[in-house]
Scaffold this motif. Structure first.
Motif, PDB file in Angstrom:
ATOM      1  N   PHE A 224      23.589  13.301 -32.326  1.00 23.53           N
ATOM      2  CA  PHE A 224      23.421  12.916 -33.730  1.00 23.53           C
ATOM      3  C   PHE A 224      22.439  13.809 -34.477  1.00 23.53           C
ATOM      4  O   PHE A 224      22.526  13.942 -35.699  1.00 23.53           O
ATOM      5  CB  PHE A 224      23.013  11.441 -33.847  1.00 23.53           C
ATOM      6  CG  PHE A 224      21.564  11.146 -33.562  1.00 23.53           C
ATOM      7  CD1 PHE A 224      20.614  11.222 -34.578  1.00 23.53           C
ATOM      8  CD2 PHE A 224      21.158  10.762 -32.294  1.00 23.53           C
ATOM      9  CE1 PHE A 224      19.287  10.933 -34.329  1.00 23.53           C
ATOM     10  CE2 PHE A 224      19.830  10.474 -32.040  1.00 23.53           C
ATOM     11  CZ  PHE A 224      18.884  10.560 -33.057  1.00 23.53           C
ATOM     12  N   CYS A 225      21.517  14.435 -33.769  1.00 23.92           N
ATOM     13  CA  CYS A 225      20.561  15.322 -34.440  1.00 23.92           C
ATOM     14  C   CYS A 225      21.286  16.483 -35.129  1.00 23.92           C
ATOM     15  O   CYS A 225      20.890  16.922 -36.219  1.00 23.92           O
ATOM     16  CB  CYS A 225      19.544  15.857 -33.440  1.00 23.92           C
ATOM     17  SG  CYS A 225      18.564  14.579 -32.621  1.00 23.92           S
ATOM     18  N   LYS A 226      22.346  16.960 -34.495  1.00 21.75           N
ATOM     19  CA  LYS A 226      23.099  18.077 -35.071  1.00 21.75           C
ATOM     20  C   LYS A 226      23.816  17.662 -36.356  1.00 21.75           C
ATOM     21  O   LYS A 226      24.055  18.503 -37.231  1.00 21.75           O
ATOM     22  CB  LYS A 226      24.094  18.616 -34.037  1.00 21.75           C
ATOM     23  CG  LYS A 226      23.418  19.273 -32.841  1.00 21.75           C
ATOM     24  CD  LYS A 226      24.437  19.819 -31.853  1.00 21.75           C
ATOM     25  CE  LYS A 226      23.733  20.482 -30.682  1.00 21.75           C
ATOM     26  NZ  LYS A 226      24.695  21.017 -29.681  1.00 21.75           N
ATOM     27  N   GLU A 229      21.262  18.134 -38.889  1.00 24.55           N
ATOM     28  CA  GLU A 229      21.005  19.559 -39.095  1.00 24.55           C
ATOM     29  C   GLU A 229      22.067  20.188 -39.984  1.00 24.55           C
ATOM     30  O   GLU A 229      21.790  21.126 -40.739  1.00 24.55           O
ATOM     31  CB  GLU A 229      20.962  20.278 -37.742  1.00 24.55           C
ATOM     32  CG  GLU A 229      19.756  19.904 -36.883  1.00 24.55           C
ATOM     33  CD  GLU A 229      19.887  20.412 -35.454  1.00 24.55           C
ATOM     34  OE1 GLU A 229      20.812  21.210 -35.186  1.00 24.55           O
ATOM     35  OE2 GLU A 229      19.079  19.997 -34.607  1.00 24.55           O
ATOM     36  N   ALA A 230      23.293  19.663 -39.917  1.00 28.38           N
ATOM     37  CA  ALA A 230      24.398  20.225 -40.699  1.00 28.38           C
ATOM     38  C   ALA A 230      24.507  19.621 -42.093  1.00 28.38           C
ATOM     39  O   ALA A 230      25.282  20.112 -42.922  1.00 28.38           O
ATOM     40  CB  ALA A 230      25.713  20.010 -39.948  1.00 28.38           C
ATOM     41  N   ASP A 231      23.747  18.574 -42.364  1.00 21.75           N
ATOM     42  CA  ASP A 231      23.818  17.908 -43.663  1.00 21.75           C
ATOM     43  C   ASP A 231      23.221  18.809 -44.746  1.00 21.75           C
ATOM     44  O   ASP A 231      22.275  19.565 -44.507  1.00 21.75           O
ATOM     45  CB  ASP A 231      23.045  16.586 -43.598  1.00 21.75           C
ATOM     46  CG  ASP A 231      23.322  15.689 -44.784  1.00 21.75           C
ATOM     47  OD1 ASP A 231      24.118  14.762 -44.641  1.00 21.75           O
ATOM     48  OD2 ASP A 231      22.706  15.922 -45.855  1.00 21.75           O
ATOM     49  N   LYS A 232      23.778  18.710 -45.950  1.00 21.80           N
ATOM     50  CA  LYS A 232      23.279  19.547 -47.042  1.00 21.80           C
ATOM     51  C   LYS A 232      21.831  19.221 -47.404  1.00 21.80           C
ATOM     52  O   LYS A 232      21.132  20.054 -47.973  1.00 21.80           O
ATOM     53  CB  LYS A 232      24.170  19.404 -48.271  1.00 21.80           C
ATOM     54  CG  LYS A 232      24.221  17.993 -48.850  1.00 21.80           C
ATOM     55  CD  LYS A 232      25.152  17.921 -50.051  1.00 21.80           C
ATOM     56  CE  LYS A 232      25.214  16.514 -50.638  1.00 21.80           C
ATOM     57  NZ  LYS A 232      26.129  16.455 -51.805  1.00 21.80           N
ATOM     58  N   LEU A 237      15.860  15.555 -44.685  1.00 27.34           N
ATOM     59  CA  LEU A 237      16.194  14.590 -43.641  1.00 27.34           C
ATOM     60  C   LEU A 237      15.426  14.861 -42.352  1.00 27.34           C
ATOM     61  O   LEU A 237      15.069  13.933 -41.621  1.00 27.34           O
ATOM     62  CB  LEU A 237      17.701  14.613 -43.362  1.00 27.34           C
ATOM     63  CG  LEU A 237      18.602  14.131 -44.501  1.00 27.34           C
ATOM     64  CD1 LEU A 237      20.068  14.352 -44.138  1.00 27.34           C
ATOM     65  CD2 LEU A 237      18.339  12.667 -44.825  1.00 27.34           C
ATOM     66  N   LEU A 238      15.180  16.125 -42.065  1.00 27.40           N
ATOM     67  CA  LEU A 238      14.440  16.492 -40.864  1.00 27.40           C
ATOM     68  C   LEU A 238      12.955  16.694 -41.147  1.00 27.40           C
ATOM     69  O   LEU A 238      12.214  17.151 -40.283  1.00 27.40           O
ATOM     70  CB  LEU A 238      15.036  17.762 -40.251  1.00 27.40           C
ATOM     71  CG  LEU A 238      16.485  17.630 -39.766  1.00 27.40           C
ATOM     72  CD1 LEU A 238      17.013  18.975 -39.288  1.00 27.40           C
ATOM     73  CD2 LEU A 238      16.602  16.595 -38.656  1.00 27.40           C
ATOM     74  N   VAL A 253      19.669   9.405 -46.687  1.00 25.03           N
ATOM     75  CA  VAL A 253      18.612   9.704 -47.635  1.00 25.03           C
ATOM     76  C   VAL A 253      17.283   9.752 -46.888  1.00 25.03           C
ATOM     77  O   VAL A 253      17.063   8.979 -45.951  1.00 25.03           O
ATOM     78  CB  VAL A 253      18.555   8.645 -48.770  1.00 25.03           C
ATOM     79  CG1 VAL A 253      18.253   7.253 -48.203  1.00 25.03           C
ATOM     80  CG2 VAL A 253      17.537   9.027 -49.824  1.00 25.03           C
ATOM     81  N   ALA A 254      16.446  10.683 -47.283  1.00 24.86           N
ATOM     82  CA  ALA A 254      15.120  10.802 -46.692  1.00 24.86           C
ATOM     83  C   ALA A 254      14.159   9.860 -47.420  1.00 24.86           C
ATOM     84  O   ALA A 254      14.069   9.900 -48.648  1.00 24.86           O
ATOM     85  CB  ALA A 254      14.621  12.239 -46.787  1.00 24.86           C
TER      86      ALA A 254
END
Length: 659
Positions: A224-226, A229-232, A237-238, A253-254
């Motif tokens: 799920f981390c990937k 990582e691929a989210d716009k 988020l990270l 959403v962050a």
């Protein structure tokens, strides 16, 4: 940070009720009270000290037999300590002894899950960190008391983020399960053997404990981390100080930490303000400034002002060491979210001697490491503080590990203070220095090294302390967390878990590489260099023995780097393994030999290789190291190292504070 190879007020309760302790049974004493109307003195000599402390953990009792100082094999009142961070108050010494002596032995009715839980608890050897402030000035006593309040609040917030609080009601009622949940900061087993057992859990059925900083549905997906990582919106988020929440539209959403945990954040802010208000000593002005800045950061989520105030503290302007807030990322699956913690300690003035030796050469150390790492990294001006020595009072939140403990730390990891080399580095010098830990480590060392190599291992703690100092200093040298390759930081280049491992690998490699530099400069003796290198090899054995991954397959940064070090030293001929050679203990067959004449050259080659991987952002090379030394047995004899080291329980630190 460099973790260990592997710290009498009671904080407010962790669970809603307290156990009622049984009354102590009458015991026959050796006094002359019989027939006189006086009760015979209780004799507490039915159990060895190690068994008393082990069973106390199984029963989840907050008590500890400190030492048999008079060698009478009897628990005397002055040898008895009450412990912090338990859900109940400590019983009296006689109540505790009665419960422990009469605890069931070899209970065949215990099911497999509870047997595994006991095995997990036994993987740790309770080790005391004790501080006595009863003769301290009133202001200091009040400050200690208030910082214990902060510790309690940090624990509660940390438990929210890890998911432990949500899992609390599911924990089985038996004392072993309750103790595992308390010690492990969650439901899952952490021992190197028991964590691999699917049934080993504080909860019947062993459901996976989900962290609170990501949506539960997202965590159910493999890798799920990937997805994040691929989210716009990956950068937010990270982000280290945000949690991820799901939106109604199916996106993410962050959410800033204080918005996700408003009550806890506000409570900690208020508690830190109370602590600051209580310090009237003008010599603690720098500490007061930091406490107020940290209080503000807990509600603003802007940690730069707190870092700035914290960076101005040192051995000259405070008697205390406090670091409170979110910092390290190892605790969660994606290794990007900063974990809340508290390090509370007394400043130890012993660091001045090492600082006077290392400060004059810190720029030379940066230049050397930069040259070895190579392009595109370039040497920069460094102005960081050399390590302060501290004596831990309590660790809370992400700092209080189930097994082992942090023995050095360099912070902050991000922001202008880190980027400009103005961070602080500390070495925790009252961790792993007790007689029990030293004796256990010596037995472990002698089970793996041959007799000649065992002679290199130091009798004192100073060579190991030097390694910790250099490791922590090296977090400020060469390509660190803030360094970017083609505009991308290491979390993006390597992914979070590998990035954390590579930073620790660089730091520990530098700790070995710099030994020969310091020897040639006359800063340390040749003997000190040899002993520090030997200590680091044994330290690496300790981390290899604990395994490469957690029970839920998360990467162990220190285990990985340790395996890479041992494997590379074998490749370079600085270490060799002979399956037929006798170990130094005279009983084990198969031993490592340390080849002193090849250590410096091996460390030089390691600095070039591992520093270069970080400098170039070479993820493929990092993954190749992992495949060869971490995930395979062809070079590093993982099983042999684990079998011999795991004969001794890893220190599991417990805390006692009198004030």
């Amino acid at each position: 940070m460099r973790a260990a190879p592997v710290l009498v007020a009671v904080l407010s309760t962790i669970v809603a009720c307290k156990k009622t302790e049984p009354q102590p049974r009458q015991q026959t004493g050796s006094g002359s009270g019989s027939g006189s109307g006086l009760a015979a003195p209780v004799v507490r000599n039915a159990l060895p000290r190690a068994d008393f402390n082990r069973i106390a953990v199984e029963l989840n009792l907050p008590v500890y037999w400190i030492a048999d100082t008079n060698n009478n094999k009897t628990l005397d009142s002055e040898e008895f300590a009450s412990l912090l961070f338990y859900p109940t108050q400590a019983p009296t010494i006689d109540q505790a002894y009665d419960q422990i002596v009469h605890a069931p032995r070899n209970d065949t009715a215990v099911d497999k899950r509870r047997q595994l839980v006991r095995q997990d608890l036994a993987a740790g050897r309770p080790t005391l960190v004790m501080n006595d402030f009863t003769s301290a000035p009133d202001e200091d006593k009040a400050f200690v008391k208030q910082m214990l309040v902060v510790a309690d609040l940090i624990d509660k917030l940390y438990d929210r983020t890890t998911g432990a609080e949500a899992a609390r009601s599911k924990v089985a009622p038996d004392p072993e399960s309750q103790s595992l949940f308390r010690r492990n900061r969650g439901t899952q087993c952490v021992g190197p053997v028991s964590s691999k057992e699917a049934e080993c859990s504080a909860v019947v059925g062993a459901p996976k404990m989900l962290v609170d900083v990501y949506p539960a549905d997202l965590q159910a997906k493999d890798g799920f981390c990937k997805i994040l990582e691929a989210d716009k919106g990956a950068e937010a988020l990270l982000g280290h100080f945000n949690v991820v929440r799901a939106t109604d539209s199916g996106g993410f959403v962050a959410t800033p930490y204080p918005a996700a945990y408003p009550e806890e954040s506000k409570a900690i802010s208020q508690a830190l303000t109370v602590a600051a208000d209580g310090l009237k000593n003008p010599k603690e002005a720098a500490l007061v400034a930091y406490l107020r800045a940290a209080a503000a950061s807990f509600v603003s989520n802007d940690w730069v002002p707190a870092d700035e105030a914290w960076s101005k503290m040192n051995v000259d302007n405070s008697n205390w060491y406090v670091r409170v807030g979110p910092d390290e990322v190892y605790w969660e699956p994606c290794a990007t979210k900063a974990g809340y913690h508290l390090s509370f300690a007394k400043i130890n003035q012993g660091s001045r001697a090492w600082q006077s030796k290392l400060v004059p050469v810190q720029q030379e150390m940066e230049d050397l490491i930069a040259a070895k790492a190579g392009a595109p990294y370039k040497s920069r001006k460094v102005t960081f503080h050399l390590p302060d020595f501290i004596d831990i009072v309590v660790n809370a939140g992400d700092d209080r590990d189930p097994l082992g403990a942090t023995i050095g730390q360099s912070l902050p990891n991000w922001g202008p203070v880190s980027a400009e080399g103005r961070g602080r580095t500390v070495a925790m010098i009252n961790i792993n220095t007790d007689a029990d830990s030293r004796a256990a480590r010596k037995r472990q060392m002698e089970s793996l090294l041959d007799a000649d190599s065992a002679k290199l291992y130091p009798d004192s703690t100073e060579p190991g302390l030097l390694s910790t100092i250099l490791h922590e200093a090296a977090h400020n040298l060469g390509p660190a967390h803030e360094y970017k390759v083609n505009g991308k930081d290491d979390d993006v280049v390597f992914t979070g878990p590998i990035a954390s491992m590579m930073e620790e690998l660089k730091a520990q490699t530098a700790a070995l590489f710099l030994l020969d530099f310091l020897r040639t400069k006359g800063v340390i003796t040749e003997e000190m260099a040899r002993q520090s290198f030997s200590d680091s090899i044994v330290w690496a054995f300790g981390h290899v023995s604990q395994g490469m991954y957690t029970g839920d397959k998360q990467r162990k940064a220190y285990g990985n780097l340790a395996a890479i070090h041992i494997g590379t030293l074998l490749d370079k001929g600085a270490l060799s393994w002979d399956a037929d050679k006798a170990a130094a203990n005279g009983t084990d067959k198969g031993a490592f030999t340390v080849h002193v004449d090849k250590l410096a050259a091996a460390a030089d080659a390691m600095m070039i290789e591992f520093g270069g991987i970080k400098a170039r952002g070479d993820r493929a090379a990092a993954e190749k190291l992992i495949a060869r030394f971490v995930d395979a047995e062809t070079v590093v004899p993982h099983k042999v190292i684990s079998e011999r080291f795991l004969r001794e329980g890893k220190p599991s630190f417990v805390y006692s504070v009198k004030h």
